[in-house]
Design a protein around this motif. Structure first.
Motif, PDB file in Angstrom:
ATOM      1  N   MET A   1       0.845  -1.166   0.000  1.00 45.49           N
ATOM      2  CA  MET A   1       0.000   0.000   0.000  1.00 45.49           C
ATOM      3  C   MET A   1       0.889   1.227   0.000  1.00 45.49           C
ATOM      4  N   GLY A   2       0.460   2.221  -0.746  1.00 39.42           N
ATOM      5  CA  GLY A   2       1.289   3.400  -0.776  1.00 39.42           C
ATOM      6  C   GLY A   2       0.764   4.468  -1.708  1.00 39.42           C
ATOM      7  N   TYR A   3       1.441   5.579  -1.631  1.00 40.07           N
ATOM      8  CA  TYR A   3       1.131   6.752  -2.435  1.00 40.07           C
ATOM      9  C   TYR A   3       2.441   7.233  -3.025  1.00 40.07           C
ATOM     10  N   PHE A   4       2.517   7.317  -4.343  1.00 45.09           N
ATOM     11  CA  PHE A   4       3.742   7.704  -5.030  1.00 45.09           C
ATOM     12  C   PHE A   4       3.421   8.836  -5.994  1.00 45.09           C
ATOM     13  N   GLU A   5       4.256   9.863  -5.980  1.00 44.21           N
ATOM     14  CA  GLU A   5       4.008  11.028  -6.816  1.00 44.21           C
ATOM     15  C   GLU A   5       5.299  11.455  -7.498  1.00 44.21           C
ATOM     16  N   ASN A   6       5.208  11.756  -8.793  1.00 40.79           N
ATOM     17  CA  ASN A   6       6.312  12.377  -9.506  1.00 40.79           C
ATOM     18  C   ASN A   6       5.742  13.446 -10.415  1.00 40.79           C
ATOM     19  N   LYS A   7       6.550  14.024 -11.270  1.00 37.28           N
ATOM     20  CA  LYS A   7       6.084  15.159 -12.069  1.00 37.28           C
ATOM     21  C   LYS A   7       5.033  14.786 -13.107  1.00 37.28           C
ATOM     22  N   ASN A   8       4.943  13.510 -13.490  1.00 38.21           N
ATOM     23  CA  ASN A   8       4.008  13.085 -14.528  1.00 38.21           C
ATOM     24  C   ASN A   8       2.701  12.509 -14.001  1.00 38.21           C
ATOM     25  N   GLN A   9       2.766  11.812 -12.876  1.00 38.63           N
ATOM     26  CA  GLN A   9       1.574  11.144 -12.385  1.00 38.63           C
ATOM     27  C   GLN A   9       1.659  10.838 -10.900  1.00 38.63           C
ATOM     28  N   THR A  10       0.500  10.452 -10.362  1.00 40.54           N
ATOM     29  CA  THR A  10       0.391  10.020  -8.976  1.00 40.54           C
ATOM     30  C   THR A  10      -0.166   8.605  -8.999  1.00 40.54           C
ATOM     31  N   VAL A  11       0.435   7.714  -8.219  1.00 43.44           N
ATOM     32  CA  VAL A  11      -0.025   6.330  -8.147  1.00 43.44           C
ATOM     33  C   VAL A  11      -0.398   6.032  -6.703  1.00 43.44           C
ATOM     34  N   THR A  12      -1.641   5.579  -6.505  1.00 40.89           N
ATOM     35  CA  THR A  12      -2.120   5.197  -5.188  1.00 40.89           C
ATOM     36  C   THR A  12      -2.427   3.710  -5.221  1.00 40.89           C
ATOM     37  N   ILE A  13      -1.889   2.981  -4.249  1.00 38.64           N
ATOM     38  CA  ILE A  13      -2.049   1.532  -4.213  1.00 38.64           C
ATOM     39  C   ILE A  13      -2.666   1.133  -2.876  1.00 38.64           C
ATOM     40  N   ASP A  14      -3.744   0.339  -2.928  1.00 35.51           N
ATOM     41  CA  ASP A  14      -4.270  -0.255  -1.703  1.00 35.51           C
ATOM     42  C   ASP A  14      -4.536  -1.737  -1.973  1.00 35.51           C
ATOM     43  N   LYS A  16      -7.148  -3.349  -2.837  1.00 31.68           N
ATOM     44  CA  LYS A  16      -8.108  -3.697  -3.881  1.00 31.68           C
ATOM     45  C   LYS A  16      -7.848  -3.028  -5.220  1.00 31.68           C
ATOM     46  N   PHE A  17      -7.337  -1.798  -5.192  1.00 28.59           N
ATOM     47  CA  PHE A  17      -7.211  -1.022  -6.425  1.00 28.59           C
ATOM     48  C   PHE A  17      -5.873  -0.312  -6.543  1.00 28.59           C
ATOM     49  N   ILE A  18      -5.505  -0.030  -7.798  1.00 27.17           N
ATOM     50  CA  ILE A  18      -4.369   0.830  -8.116  1.00 27.17           C
ATOM     51  C   ILE A  18      -4.941   1.989  -8.924  1.00 27.17           C
ATOM     52  N   LEU A  19      -4.700   3.193  -8.475  1.00 23.62           N
ATOM     53  CA  LEU A  19      -5.187   4.393  -9.154  1.00 23.62           C
ATOM     54  C   LEU A  19      -3.997   5.143  -9.725  1.00 23.62           C
ATOM     55  N   ILE A  43      -7.149   0.222 -11.723  1.00 24.78           N
ATOM     56  CA  ILE A  43      -6.911  -1.184 -12.027  1.00 24.78           C
ATOM     57  C   ILE A  43      -7.200  -1.990 -10.763  1.00 24.78           C
ATOM     58  N   ARG A  44      -8.062  -2.983 -10.893  1.00 26.19           N
ATOM     59  CA  ARG A  44      -8.357  -3.851  -9.757  1.00 26.19           C
ATOM     60  C   ARG A  44      -7.184  -4.807  -9.556  1.00 26.19           C
ATOM     61  N   VAL A  45      -6.682  -4.907  -8.343  1.00 27.88           N
ATOM     62  CA  VAL A  45      -5.522  -5.749  -8.041  1.00 27.88           C
ATOM     63  C   VAL A  45      -5.780  -7.196  -8.455  1.00 27.88           C
ATOM     64  N   ALA A  46      -6.990  -7.679  -8.259  1.00 28.89           N
ATOM     65  CA  ALA A  46      -7.324  -9.063  -8.604  1.00 28.89           C
ATOM     66  C   ALA A  46      -7.217  -9.338 -10.106  1.00 28.89           C
ATOM     67  N   SER A  47      -7.261  -8.293 -10.937  1.00 24.78           N
ATOM     68  CA  SER A  47      -7.209  -8.490 -12.388  1.00 24.78           C
ATOM     69  C   SER A  47      -5.789  -8.441 -12.951  1.00 24.78           C
ATOM     70  N   ILE A  48      -4.800  -8.171 -12.112  1.00 23.36           N
ATOM     71  CA  ILE A  48      -3.416  -8.062 -12.583  1.00 23.36           C
ATOM     72  C   ILE A  48      -2.875  -9.434 -12.955  1.00 23.36           C
ATOM     73  N   SER A  49      -2.313  -9.509 -14.172  1.00 21.57           N
ATOM     74  CA  SER A  49      -1.733 -10.769 -14.629  1.00 21.57           C
ATOM     75  C   SER A  49      -0.208 -10.708 -14.688  1.00 21.57           C
ATOM     76  N   VAL A 101       3.689  -5.707  -5.894  1.00 21.92           N
ATOM     77  CA  VAL A 101       3.990  -7.103  -5.602  1.00 21.92           C
ATOM     78  C   VAL A 101       3.511  -7.482  -4.198  1.00 21.92           C
ATOM     79  N   GLU A 102       3.622  -6.569  -3.251  1.00 24.93           N
ATOM     80  CA  GLU A 102       3.172  -6.836  -1.880  1.00 24.93           C
ATOM     81  C   GLU A 102       1.668  -7.084  -1.799  1.00 24.93           C
ATOM     82  N   VAL A 103       0.869  -6.368  -2.589  1.00 27.05           N
ATOM     83  CA  VAL A 103      -0.581  -6.517  -2.500  1.00 27.05           C
ATOM     84  C   VAL A 103      -1.149  -7.599  -3.414  1.00 27.05           C
ATOM     85  N   MET A 104      -0.343  -8.141  -4.302  1.00 25.68           N
ATOM     86  CA  MET A 104      -0.835  -9.165  -5.235  1.00 25.68           C
ATOM     87  C   MET A 104      -1.047 -10.493  -4.526  1.00 25.68           C
TER      88      MET A 104
END
Length: 104
Positions: A1-14, A16-19, A43-49, A101-104
């Motif tokens: 789980m986490g929140y990552f930000e750079n100049k192009n985008q922000t990624v939030t991971i919990d 169930k979902f990745i935003l 992206i729903r974590v359960a759908s990650i292949s 990888v931790e949430v998969m």
């Protein structure tokens, strides 16, 4: 789980979902001409292949999204524009990769 930000985008991971939220300090019109994808992707974590991690991009392969067909240099710009690809510095992307990888 986490929140990552750079100049192009922000990624939030919990659990169930990745935003992925893409925004830029420049206008939407300038971003279109630069070939950048704007907006939000969930992206729903359960759908990650799988995950494709290369130098400056991380592609999350999941049900309903295009995957990386090959790693040819001629396709790199197209891959970076995909809504399920995060672009950044290798050390930033490694943190995101590890969090997924931790949430998969």
């Amino acid at each position: 789980m986490g929140y990552f930000e750079n100049k192009n985008q922000t990624v939030t991971i919990d659990n169930k979902f990745i935003l992925i939220e893409r925004s830029s300090a420049t206008s939407a019109v300038k971003s279109l001409f630069a070939g950048r994808t704007m907006g939000k992707t969930i992206i729903r974590v359960a759908s990650i292949s799988g995950l494709y991690f290369s130098a400056d991009m991380l592609t999350i392969m999941a049900s309903g999204f295009n995957g990386v067909i090959d790693g040819k240099l001629s396709h790199v710009d197209d891959i970076k524009r995909m809504p399920n690809t995060v672009v950044g510095k290798p050390e930033e992307l490694e943190q995101i990769y590890n969090a997924i990888v931790e949430v998969m």
